[in-house]
Each structure stands twice: as C-alpha cells, then as structure tokens.
Write an enzyme that holds these catalytic residues in place. Structure first.
Site, PDB file in Angstrom:
ATOM      1  N   GLY A   8       1.645  38.718 -48.589  1.00  0.00           N
ATOM      2  CA  GLY A   8       3.152  38.348 -48.357  1.00  0.00           C
ATOM      3  C   GLY A   8       3.596  38.029 -49.753  1.00  0.00           C
ATOM      4  N   GLY A  11       8.215  38.262 -50.718  1.00  0.00           N
ATOM      5  CA  GLY A  11       8.819  37.892 -50.133  1.00  0.00           C
ATOM      6  C   GLY A  11       9.747  36.931 -50.205  1.00  0.00           C
ATOM      7  N   GLN A  12      10.801  35.794 -50.059  1.00  0.00           N
ATOM      8  CA  GLN A  12      11.496  35.626 -49.908  1.00  0.00           C
ATOM      9  C   GLN A  12      10.961  33.933 -49.868  1.00  0.00           C
ATOM     10  OE1 GLN A  12      14.026  33.962 -46.713  1.00  0.00           O
ATOM     11  NE2 GLN A  12      15.544  32.017 -48.101  1.00  0.00           N
ATOM     12  N   ILE A  35       2.365  44.471 -50.500  1.00  0.00           N
ATOM     13  CA  ILE A  35       2.628  45.862 -50.737  1.00  0.00           C
ATOM     14  C   ILE A  35       2.721  46.674 -52.099  1.00  0.00           C
ATOM     15  CG2 ILE A  35       1.588  46.126 -48.407  1.00  0.00           C
ATOM     16  CD1 ILE A  35       4.681  46.894 -47.733  1.00  0.00           C
ATOM     17  N   ASP A  50      -2.519  45.859 -48.597  1.00  0.00           N
ATOM     18  CA  ASP A  50      -1.948  46.187 -47.317  1.00  0.00           C
ATOM     19  C   ASP A  50      -2.587  45.361 -46.047  1.00  0.00           C
ATOM     20  OD1 ASP A  50      -0.543  46.537 -44.673  1.00  0.00           O
ATOM     21  OD2 ASP A  50      -0.406  48.910 -45.342  1.00  0.00           O
ATOM     22  N   TYR A 140       9.399  40.565 -32.512  1.00  0.00           N
ATOM     23  CA  TYR A 140       9.476  39.853 -33.755  1.00  0.00           C
ATOM     24  C   TYR A 140       8.974  38.047 -33.272  1.00  0.00           C
ATOM     25  CZ  TYR A 140       9.858  35.934 -37.641  1.00  0.00           C
ATOM     26  OH  TYR A 140       9.793  34.948 -38.912  1.00  0.00           O
ATOM     27  N   LYS A 144       5.265  35.968 -33.361  1.00  0.00           N
ATOM     28  CA  LYS A 144       4.923  34.805 -33.527  1.00  0.00           C
ATOM     29  C   LYS A 144       4.412  33.978 -32.707  1.00  0.00           C
ATOM     30  CE  LYS A 144       6.141  35.175 -37.863  1.00  0.00           C
ATOM     31  NZ  LYS A 144       5.046  34.797 -38.808  1.00  0.00           N
ATOM     32  N   ILE A 170      15.594  29.979 -43.743  1.00  0.00           N
ATOM     33  CA  ILE A 170      15.550  29.274 -44.648  1.00  0.00           C
ATOM     34  C   ILE A 170      16.538  30.110 -46.081  1.00  0.00           C
ATOM     35  CG2 ILE A 170      13.719  29.687 -46.789  1.00  0.00           C
ATOM     36  CD1 ILE A 170      12.712  27.646 -44.243  1.00  0.00           C
TER      37      ILE A 170
END
Ligand code: NAD
Ligand code: SER
Length: 317
Positions: A8, A11-12, A35, A50, A140, A144, A170
C-alpha cells in the site's frame, strides 16, 4: 531488518514513509508495492501487489527475501462506508495474509497501523485512554479493532513481532488522502491556496485528534525501531499530537490568509467524525518508546501553506 516490503505504498502515508524508509535502510532494501504502480516513492524496487492475493504476496516475499512488512493497504472510513465488504476484504483478509506470511517466513517484524476509528460511541471523548471502550460504528473501525486484536494474538501465540499505532487524522502535502473522514483537514489547505475558500463537510465545532506528516513518519519509525523487550503494548498504541475543531483550523489559516472564507455543509461523514474522540492519552507510547510530537496547529499551518503555495506557483497543484 534487511529487506522491508511496504504494502500500500502509493497512498497518503506510504508515499512519504517509503521514501523515509529508503533513506534509512537503503533504496534497494525497501520494496514498494501497491495495486497500481507507485509514482512518487523514489528509486528502488517496486511491485504490483494486491494484498488479498496470498500467492502473489508469497512470490514477492520469496523474490526479495523479505524479512519485515509494513502493511499500509487499507480502505479508509468514508470509502469503507460506501463499500463495507471491500473494506472487510482488504483490511482483514489482507492483514491475515500479511500475518500468516510473516509467521511462516519467521519474519523479524510486521508494522500495521490502527486508527482513532477503533473508538466509537461510548468511548470517553477527551484524553481517550489507551485501554477503553472499543465499539466502533464503521466497518473501517471494526476492521481496525479486529486488526489490533489479531496483531496482539500473533505476538502472544507465535512470538511474531507485530506493532501498530492508532494514527489520528494525518495531514500532509504530498499524496492526497484516500477517502477518510479526516480528509477535510488536508483539503482545506489545498483549497485555501488555490481558491481562498473551502466548503467543509463537517460542522465548525467538530474536534478530532490530528497529526502532521513529519510527526507521523517520526512516530512510525520510532515504533519500528523501539526495543521489543520494552513494549508492553504492541498493536494499538494511542499517539497524540494536536486536537482542534474545524473552526480552529480555519482560524489558523486566516492568520496567514486573512481573506480566507469557509462554509460548513456537513454530509454523511459528520456522523463518523462524531463517533471519534476529541483527543487521546498517549502515555503508553511516551513511556514505552519515547513518543513526543514536534508540530502544533500553527506550526503545521505555516509549513502546509508554504509548501502548497510553492507548488501552486509552479503549477503542481
Ligand atoms: P490511503 O488510502 O491513502 O492508501 C492506502 C493504499 O492502499 C492505496 O495506495 C491503495 O491503492 C492501497 N490498496 C488498496 N487496496 C489494496 C490492496 N488490495 N492491495 C494492496 N494495496 C491496496 O491510506 P493511508 O492514509 O496511507 O493509510 C495507511 C494506513 O494508515 C492504513 O492502515 C490506514 O487505516 C491508517 N491510517 C491512516 C490515517 C490517515 O489519516 N491517513 C489515519 C489513521 C490510520
Ligand atoms: N484518516 C482516517 C479516516 O478518516 C482515520 O483513520 O478514515
């Protein structure tokens, strides 16, 4: 750790964490994967991966001799409410693939972040304790909490070194956030620079714990490098930096852009934001691995506006 796989990475957080890891451990020793092909993670090996595809994960791990995984692949809160089964699949099946793969290969470490989304209605709102009610109302958040429990299970049952932090929202200026509830606290800076105004999707008095990216990177690296024998917690560290309302954020921007205008038009993300704490008690992180943030709201605002102002001048945003 000799070879770290970042899952991943595009991402950010991954965009900046991969670069930081490459500076510390060497570009060739940090394998960036997502991905879709990462664009901004610097020089070094990268793979399309993935995380829900266990066979492909195995191939990449064997190809590079991976001995640590940083698992950033996730579907965040807002996107997760639009597609709960996707959130379950990526966040849970992806994580169990990472943990099983790490266990079978006797890896040195797995880092997998949690979130303030692990909290929910019933959790104390202010200075939320490390040990507290965890009854989230989003898919989500459910993934977590389950992820924290799974991480600790692998520590206790198999002796695998699994670590994780409950990141606050973030805020950063490299990659845009990927569909979370705290995205307004990033978008407001971009729109302030580009248009001088912002339409905010949460109410003015909505207060959440937040953190600037340099502190997020510091917290992540500090936890990764902490002495395992000193850790009493593993997968669920509260980490705080600042806590502000959307109105406070707008006021901070107005100090530097006096003509900045904001309107508040709450949407479905308001309910999610209302279910999360105002601030967290991060004593455990401070005591067990020396956590201490550097940025407060105004310091972050000055830096965000300066970086994004430069990018805007150069036509990059
Ligand atoms: P992001 O949405 O910006 O990035 C997630 C990345 O995962 C994306 O690049 C996406 O392409 C990738 N991805 C999605 N499905 C995948 C799959 N099946 N296989 C491999 N990769 C896949 O998220 P982020 O903000 O960088 O978050 C990283 C971690 O930090 C996540 O665990 C997230 O829950 C946690 N976190 C983030 C924040 C925040 O404010 N950014 C706050 C709390 C926790
Ligand atoms: N920033 C994340 C979100 O809003 C928090 O985990 O979903």
């Amino acid at each position: 750790m000799k070879k770290i796989l970042v899952v991943g990475c595009a991402g950010q957080i991954g965009t900046e964490l991969t670069l930081t890891l490459r500076k510390i451990y060497g570009a060739d020793n940090v394998i960036a994967s997502d991905i879709h092909l990462p664009e901004k993670c610097g020089n070094g090996p990268s793979e399309i991966l993935d995380v829900t595809d266990r066979a492909r994960l195995e191939t990449v791990v064997n190809r590079y001799g991976i001995d640590a995984i940083v698992n950033l692949a996730a579907i965040l809160s807002a996107t997760g409410e639009k597609n709960p089964m996707l959130a379950w699949n990526v966040n849970m099946n992806g994580l169990i693939n990472v943990l099983e793969c790490a266990r079978e290969h006797k890896m040195k470490q797995v880092l997998t972040p949690s979130s303030i989304a692990a909290f929910g209605p019933g959790t104390p709102l202010n200075n939320t304790p490390q040990e507290t009610v965890l009854h989230p109302s989003t898919m989500y958040g459910i993934t977590k909490v389950a992820g924290e429990l799974l991480g600790d299970y692998y520590v206790n049952k198999y002796g695998l070194d699994v670590r994780g932090l409950r990141y606050p929202g973030i805020i950063s200026n490299e990659a845009l956030p990927g569909g979370g509830t705290t995205d307004y606290a990033v978008a407001i800076y971009y729109d302030a620079i580009k248009f001088g105004k912002y339409s905010c999707f949460v109410k003015e008095d909505t207060r959440l714990p937040m953190m600037y990216m340099p502190d997020c990177l510091k917290a992540t690296i500090d936890l990764m490098q902490a002495d395992f024998s000193q850790l009493k917690h593993h997968s669920d560290f509260n980490v705080g930096a600042m806590s502000f309302s959307a109105g406070d954020l707008a006021a901070s921007i107005k100090k530097y852009i006096p003509g900045f205008e904001i309107e508040y038009k709450p949407d479905f993300r308001q309910l999610i934001a209302d279910s999360w704490p105002n601030s967290v008690d991060d004593t455990a992180a401070r005591e067990e691995w020396g956590w201490k943030p550097d940025y407060d709201l105004d310091a972050m605002t000055r830096d965000m506006l300066s970086v994004l102002g430069e990018k805007h001048k150069n036509g990059l945003i």
